[in-house]
Design a protein around this motif. Structure first.
Motif, PDB file in Angstrom:
ATOM      1  N   UNK A  27       0.843  -1.194   0.000  1.00  0.00           N
ATOM      2  CA  UNK A  27       0.000   0.000   0.000  1.00  0.00           C
ATOM      3  C   UNK A  27       0.881   1.247   0.000  1.00  0.00           C
ATOM      4  N   UNK A  28       0.459   2.240  -0.766  1.00  0.00           N
ATOM      5  CA  UNK A  28       1.172   3.515  -0.831  1.00  0.00           C
ATOM      6  C   UNK A  28       0.342   4.587  -0.143  1.00  0.00           C
ATOM      7  N   UNK A  29       0.985   5.669   0.233  1.00  0.00           N
ATOM      8  CA  UNK A  29       0.307   6.735   0.972  1.00  0.00           C
ATOM      9  C   UNK A  29      -0.805   7.400   0.167  1.00  0.00           C
ATOM     10  N   UNK A  30      -0.750   7.306  -1.156  1.00  0.00           N
ATOM     11  CA  UNK A  30      -1.802   7.900  -1.983  1.00  0.00           C
ATOM     12  C   UNK A  30      -3.019   6.978  -2.132  1.00  0.00           C
ATOM     13  N   UNK A  31      -2.985   5.816  -1.440  1.00  0.00           N
ATOM     14  CA  UNK A  31      -4.103   4.886  -1.498  1.00  0.00           C
ATOM     15  C   UNK A  31      -3.969   3.821  -2.569  1.00  0.00           C
ATOM     16  N   UNK A  32      -2.947   3.933  -3.399  1.00  0.00           N
ATOM     17  CA  UNK A  32      -2.753   2.925  -4.439  1.00  0.00           C
ATOM     18  C   UNK A  32      -2.092   1.680  -3.840  1.00  0.00           C
ATOM     19  N   UNK A  33      -2.243   0.578  -4.529  1.00  0.00           N
ATOM     20  CA  UNK A  33      -1.651  -0.681  -4.085  1.00  0.00           C
ATOM     21  C   UNK A  33      -0.958  -1.349  -5.264  1.00  0.00           C
ATOM     22  N   UNK A  34       0.193  -1.953  -4.997  1.00  0.00           N
ATOM     23  CA  UNK A  34       0.975  -2.632  -6.022  1.00  0.00           C
ATOM     24  C   UNK A  34       1.158  -4.088  -5.581  1.00  0.00           C
ATOM     25  N   UNK A  35       0.873  -5.043  -6.466  1.00  0.00           N
ATOM     26  CA  UNK A  35       1.080  -6.452  -6.105  1.00  0.00           C
ATOM     27  C   UNK A  35       2.554  -6.745  -5.835  1.00  0.00           C
TER      28      UNK A  35
END
Length: 102
Positions: free
Chosen positions: A41-49
């Motif tokens: 999870x990133x602080x901007x709300x995005x998520x990367x597998x």
């Protein structure tokens, strides 16, 4: 066919047999404690597998050796990932179409 089944575009070897489909069970607490979460999870709300973690889930949930996961084509790995990730995003209930070889 189950929503949790992937028809492989390129068969693999697992447990000494040629495998053309993988069916995934739902993860449980032991799986999460062993493998961790498959998304960063990133602080901007995005998520990367996280590919390594996703690979561990593919192995456990489809009951194939890790060595077999390593031989999946990129397309098949991605199709498997699209079955695994909804368990963690809450999207599993809203995705009625199975991932297939088409």
């Amino acid at each position: 066919m189950s929503d949790n089944t992937v028809i492989l575009k390129k068969p693999i070897q697992a447990h000494g047999d040629e495998v053309t489909t993988l069916t995934f069970r739902e993860p449980n607490g032991d799986d999460v404690m062993t493998c961790g979460y498959p998304l960063q999870m990133h602080s901007d709300g995005s998520a990367v597998p996280i590919a390594g973690v996703v690979g561990k889930y593919i192995s456990r949930l489809a009951n194939i050796p890790a060595s077999s996961v390593k031989t999946l084509s990129v397309t098949d790995f991605q199709n498997c990932m699209m079955v695994v990730l909804p368990f963690f995003t809450g999207a599993a209930e809203s995705n009625p179409d199975p991932v297939n070889g088409d």
